[in-house]
Design a protein around this motif. Structure first.
Motif, PDB file in Angstrom:
ATOM      1  N   ARG A 214       0.841  -1.198   0.000  1.00 20.92           N
ATOM      2  CA  ARG A 214       0.000   0.000   0.000  1.00 20.92           C
ATOM      3  C   ARG A 214       0.875   1.246   0.000  1.00 20.92           C
ATOM      4  NH1 ARG A 214      -3.022  -1.367   3.880  1.00 20.92           N
ATOM      5  NH2 ARG A 214      -4.693  -2.232   2.591  1.00 20.92           N
ATOM      6  N   THR A 215       0.457   2.278  -0.736  1.00 20.71           N
ATOM      7  CA  THR A 215       1.199   3.533  -0.828  1.00 20.71           C
ATOM      8  C   THR A 215       0.367   4.683  -0.271  1.00 20.71           C
ATOM      9  OG1 THR A 215       0.379   3.813  -3.094  1.00 20.71           O
ATOM     10  CG2 THR A 215       2.546   2.795  -2.821  1.00 20.71           C
ATOM     11  N   ALA A 216       1.075   5.739   0.166  1.00 18.09           N
ATOM     12  CA  ALA A 216       0.401   6.853   0.832  1.00 18.09           C
ATOM     13  C   ALA A 216      -0.467   7.669  -0.116  1.00 18.09           C
ATOM     14  CB  ALA A 216       1.442   7.761   1.489  1.00 18.09           C
ATOM     15  N   ASP A 217      -0.159   7.659  -1.400  1.00 18.09           N
ATOM     16  CA  ASP A 217      -0.961   8.446  -2.341  1.00 18.09           C
ATOM     17  C   ASP A 217      -2.255   7.744  -2.716  1.00 18.09           C
ATOM     18  OD1 ASP A 217       0.382   6.468  -3.717  1.00 18.09           O
ATOM     19  OD2 ASP A 217       0.479   7.629  -5.578  1.00 18.09           O
ATOM     20  N   MET A 218      -2.364   6.429  -2.453  1.00 14.54           N
ATOM     21  CA  MET A 218      -3.601   5.691  -2.744  1.00 14.54           C
ATOM     22  C   MET A 218      -3.902   4.773  -1.561  1.00 14.54           C
ATOM     23  SD  MET A 218      -3.234   4.803  -6.813  1.00 14.54           S
ATOM     24  CE  MET A 218      -4.995   4.529  -6.968  1.00 14.54           C
ATOM     25  N   PRO A 219      -4.366   5.344  -0.433  1.00 13.18           N
ATOM     26  CA  PRO A 219      -4.593   4.547   0.793  1.00 13.18           C
ATOM     27  C   PRO A 219      -5.898   3.753   0.739  1.00 13.18           C
ATOM     28  CG  PRO A 219      -5.178   6.827   1.194  1.00 13.18           C
ATOM     29  CD  PRO A 219      -4.635   6.778  -0.214  1.00 13.18           C
ATOM     30  N   VAL A 220      -5.946   2.783  -0.155  1.00 14.04           N
ATOM     31  CA  VAL A 220      -7.152   1.985  -0.355  1.00 14.04           C
ATOM     32  C   VAL A 220      -7.080   0.729   0.503  1.00 14.04           C
ATOM     33  CG1 VAL A 220      -8.584   0.809  -2.041  1.00 14.04           C
ATOM     34  CG2 VAL A 220      -7.344   2.873  -2.691  1.00 14.04           C
ATOM     35  N   ASP A 221      -8.151   0.411   1.215  1.00 15.14           N
ATOM     36  CA  ASP A 221      -8.231  -0.755   2.083  1.00 15.14           C
ATOM     37  C   ASP A 221      -9.581  -1.425   1.832  1.00 15.14           C
ATOM     38  OD1 ASP A 221      -7.669  -2.631   4.014  1.00 15.14           O
ATOM     39  OD2 ASP A 221      -7.342  -1.196   5.634  1.00 15.14           O
ATOM     40  N   ARG A 222      -9.958  -2.339   2.687  1.00 18.88           N
ATOM     41  CA  ARG A 222     -11.302  -2.908   2.589  1.00 18.88           C
ATOM     42  C   ARG A 222     -12.325  -1.796   2.786  1.00 18.88           C
ATOM     43  NH1 ARG A 222     -13.271  -0.758   6.380  1.00 18.88           N
ATOM     44  NH2 ARG A 222     -13.022  -1.260   8.588  1.00 18.88           N
ATOM     45  N   GLN A 223     -13.508  -1.968   2.211  1.00 18.59           N
ATOM     46  CA  GLN A 223     -14.511  -0.909   2.261  1.00 18.59           C
ATOM     47  C   GLN A 223     -15.824  -1.448   2.829  1.00 18.59           C
ATOM     48  OE1 GLN A 223     -14.956   1.365  -1.366  1.00 18.59           O
ATOM     49  NE2 GLN A 223     -12.838   1.009  -1.976  1.00 18.59           N
ATOM     50  N   ILE A 224     -16.403  -0.674   3.746  1.00 21.86           N
ATOM     51  CA  ILE A 224     -17.733  -0.944   4.282  1.00 21.86           C
ATOM     52  C   ILE A 224     -18.592   0.284   4.000  1.00 21.86           C
ATOM     53  CG2 ILE A 224     -19.104  -1.387   6.350  1.00 21.86           C
ATOM     54  CD1 ILE A 224     -16.678  -2.794   7.533  1.00 21.86           C
ATOM     55  N   ARG A 225     -19.729   0.068   3.350  1.00 25.81           N
ATOM     56  CA  ARG A 225     -20.590   1.193   2.990  1.00 25.81           C
ATOM     57  C   ARG A 225     -22.024   0.948   3.460  1.00 25.81           C
ATOM     58  NH1 ARG A 225     -17.685   0.041  -1.519  1.00 25.81           N
ATOM     59  NH2 ARG A 225     -19.457  -0.964  -2.544  1.00 25.81           N
ATOM     60  N   VAL A 226     -22.660   1.989   3.940  1.00 27.81           N
ATOM     61  CA  VAL A 226     -24.086   1.960   4.263  1.00 27.81           C
ATOM     62  C   VAL A 226     -24.751   3.091   3.478  1.00 27.81           C
ATOM     63  CG1 VAL A 226     -23.849   0.875   6.514  1.00 27.81           C
ATOM     64  CG2 VAL A 226     -23.688   3.359   6.326  1.00 27.81           C
ATOM     65  N   ALA A 227     -25.971   2.848   3.041  1.00 26.75           N
ATOM     66  CA  ALA A 227     -26.616   3.806   2.149  1.00 26.75           C
ATOM     67  C   ALA A 227     -28.097   3.902   2.444  1.00 26.75           C
ATOM     68  CB  ALA A 227     -26.401   3.398   0.689  1.00 26.75           C
ATOM     69  N   ALA A 228     -28.656   5.063   2.112  1.00 25.97           N
ATOM     70  CA  ALA A 228     -30.096   5.290   2.208  1.00 25.97           C
ATOM     71  C   ALA A 228     -30.517   6.146   1.019  1.00 25.97           C
ATOM     72  CB  ALA A 228     -30.459   5.986   3.514  1.00 25.97           C
ATOM     73  N   GLY A 229     -31.727   5.903   0.530  1.00 24.20           N
ATOM     74  CA  GLY A 229     -32.203   6.666  -0.615  1.00 24.20           C
ATOM     75  C   GLY A 229     -33.705   6.607  -0.741  1.00 24.20           C
ATOM     76  N   LEU A 230     -34.214   7.321  -1.704  1.00 21.23           N
ATOM     77  CA  LEU A 230     -35.656   7.313  -1.975  1.00 21.23           C
ATOM     78  C   LEU A 230     -35.891   7.601  -3.446  1.00 21.23           C
ATOM     79  CD1 LEU A 230     -36.722  10.534  -2.313  1.00 21.23           C
ATOM     80  CD2 LEU A 230     -36.275  10.518   0.126  1.00 21.23           C
ATOM     81  N   GLN A 231     -37.046   7.132  -3.925  1.00 21.40           N
ATOM     82  CA  GLN A 231     -37.509   7.403  -5.274  1.00 21.40           C
ATOM     83  C   GLN A 231     -38.970   7.839  -5.187  1.00 21.40           C
ATOM     84  OE1 GLN A 231     -35.488   7.184  -8.062  1.00 21.40           O
ATOM     85  NE2 GLN A 231     -33.834   6.686  -6.619  1.00 21.40           N
ATOM     86  N   TYR A 232     -39.298   8.933  -5.866  1.00 17.20           N
ATOM     87  CA  TYR A 232     -40.657   9.467  -5.818  1.00 17.20           C
ATOM     88  C   TYR A 232     -41.192   9.614  -7.231  1.00 17.20           C
ATOM     89  CZ  TYR A 232     -44.687  12.324  -4.578  1.00 17.20           C
ATOM     90  OH  TYR A 232     -45.958  12.792  -4.421  1.00 17.20           O
ATOM     91  N   SER A 233     -42.365   9.050  -7.459  1.00 17.28           N
ATOM     92  CA  SER A 233     -42.998   9.099  -8.780  1.00 17.28           C
ATOM     93  C   SER A 233     -43.785  10.399  -8.928  1.00 17.28           C
ATOM     94  CB  SER A 233     -43.927   7.899  -8.975  1.00 17.28           C
ATOM     95  OG  SER A 233     -43.210   6.687  -8.929  1.00 17.28           O
ATOM     96  N   LEU A 234     -43.341  11.244  -9.844  1.00 18.48           N
ATOM     97  CA  LEU A 234     -44.051  12.480 -10.123  1.00 18.48           C
ATOM     98  C   LEU A 234     -45.259  12.228 -11.012  1.00 18.48           C
ATOM     99  CD1 LEU A 234     -40.965  14.768 -10.811  1.00 18.48           C
ATOM    100  CD2 LEU A 234     -42.257  14.566  -8.688  1.00 18.48           C
ATOM    101  N   SER A 235     -45.150  11.202 -11.857  1.00 12.52           N
ATOM    102  CA  SER A 235     -46.234  10.818 -12.757  1.00 12.52           C
ATOM    103  C   SER A 235     -45.977   9.378 -13.185  1.00 12.52           C
ATOM    104  CB  SER A 235     -46.279  11.754 -13.970  1.00 12.52           C
ATOM    105  OG  SER A 235     -45.121  11.605 -14.756  1.00 12.52           O
ATOM    106  N   GLU A 236     -46.772   8.882 -14.115  1.00 16.68           N
ATOM    107  CA  GLU A 236     -46.553   7.528 -14.601  1.00 16.68           C
ATOM    108  C   GLU A 236     -45.240   7.406 -15.359  1.00 16.68           C
ATOM    109  OE1 GLU A 236     -49.815   6.310 -16.932  1.00 16.68           O
ATOM    110  OE2 GLU A 236     -51.242   6.185 -15.258  1.00 16.68           O
ATOM    111  N   ARG A 237     -44.710   8.526 -15.857  1.00 14.80           N
ATOM    112  CA  ARG A 237     -43.477   8.487 -16.644  1.00 14.80           C
ATOM    113  C   ARG A 237     -42.268   9.063 -15.923  1.00 14.80           C
ATOM    114  NH1 ARG A 237     -44.898  10.055 -22.947  1.00 14.80           N
ATOM    115  NH2 ARG A 237     -46.293   8.278 -23.359  1.00 14.80           N
ATOM    116  N   ALA A 238     -42.452   9.995 -15.015  1.00 10.19           N
ATOM    117  CA  ALA A 238     -41.332  10.720 -14.409  1.00 10.19           C
ATOM    118  C   ALA A 238     -41.115  10.294 -12.960  1.00 10.19           C
ATOM    119  CB  ALA A 238     -41.574  12.227 -14.472  1.00 10.19           C
TER     120      ALA A 238
END
Length: 236
Positions: free
Chosen positions: A171-195
């Motif tokens: 591993r190098t200091a300019d690319m400190p990549v390790d194992r990754q753990i991610r948590v996420a939240a989101g939503l989708q809202y229907s404005l109409s039948e198409r949008a």
């Protein structure tokens, strides 16, 4: 159903690295390096019943030859340099199952070909060299849930884990990549039948990123990231 299409990528890079000349120390700056590439993505979706679907996606490799101006400090010879950056191909297989009309469970597994990022080729007017990386392929698992709060509002939440592409010794200091753990939240809202309009927020824990190389040793107390996104979809 089967789908696919081109993926257009554009990258820009400013890179600084120590370059000790014979007398004292120095620095090399690569400025305004950029490149574009066109790759492809294909996928297929299989219906295993009214409530269950299975899908697979393949993304081809992206290769960016970052060509830019190079300046040496203390002032010296200026020249052109090219760094080759590779974003690997990957395959992801996922499933979706509805328990009833309001709850659904999602999951996927993923392989990414990060062993292709073995080193970073560097080309300059005086010759060619390579910055070693020694990365390995990574594997990931994702789990998510959908909740249909109303006919128009869909709430989403998820968790993901990806293995580390590189060992502590490489591993190098300019690319400190390790194992990754991610948590996420989101939503989708229907404005109409198409949008449909929506958004998501992701918190990523990128690990301690311990470095145990011959010349550098240490870790990162704060190696985290937050991603935010909005989206809009229109059905023709």
């Amino acid at each position: 159903s089967i789908g696919g299409g081109p993926v257009f990528s554009y990258g820009t890079l400013d890179y600084e690295l120590a370059a000790p000349p014979p007398a004292g120390t120095g620095q090399v700056d690569i400025e305004d390096a950029d490149d574009t590439d066109i790759t492809g993505r294909v996928g297929a979706l299989f219906s295993l019943g009214e409530q269950t679907r299975l899908g697979i996606v393949y993304q081809s490799e992206t290769e960016l030859d970052m060509d830019g101006n190079t300046k040496v400090d203390p002032p010296g010879l200026d020249f052109n340099a090219t760094l080759q950056l590779i974003f690997p191909q990957y395959v992801q297989v996922g499933g979706y199952h509805e328990f009833h009309d309001r709850w659904a469970l999602l999951g996927s597994v993923r392989w990414e070909d990060w062993s292709s990022f073995d080193d970073i080729p560097v080309s300059v007017e005086r010759g060619d060299a390579a910055i070693p990386r020694n990365w390995n392929d990574t594997y990931g698992v994702n789990l998510g849930v959908h909740f249909r709060a109303t006919d128009d509002l869909l709430l989403q939440a998820g968790f993901a884990y990806d293995t580390s592409p590189v060992s502590d010794g490489n591993r190098t200091a300019d690319m400190p990549v390790d194992r990754q753990i991610r948590v996420a939240a989101g939503l989708q809202y229907s404005l109409s039948e198409r949008a449909t309009v929506g958004g998501s927020l992701v918190y990523a824990d990128l690990g301690d990123a311990d470095i145990d190389a011959d010349t550098v040793r240490g870790s990162y107390d704060n190696n985290q990231a937050i991603f935010a996104a909005v989206n809009f979809a229109w059905k023709f």
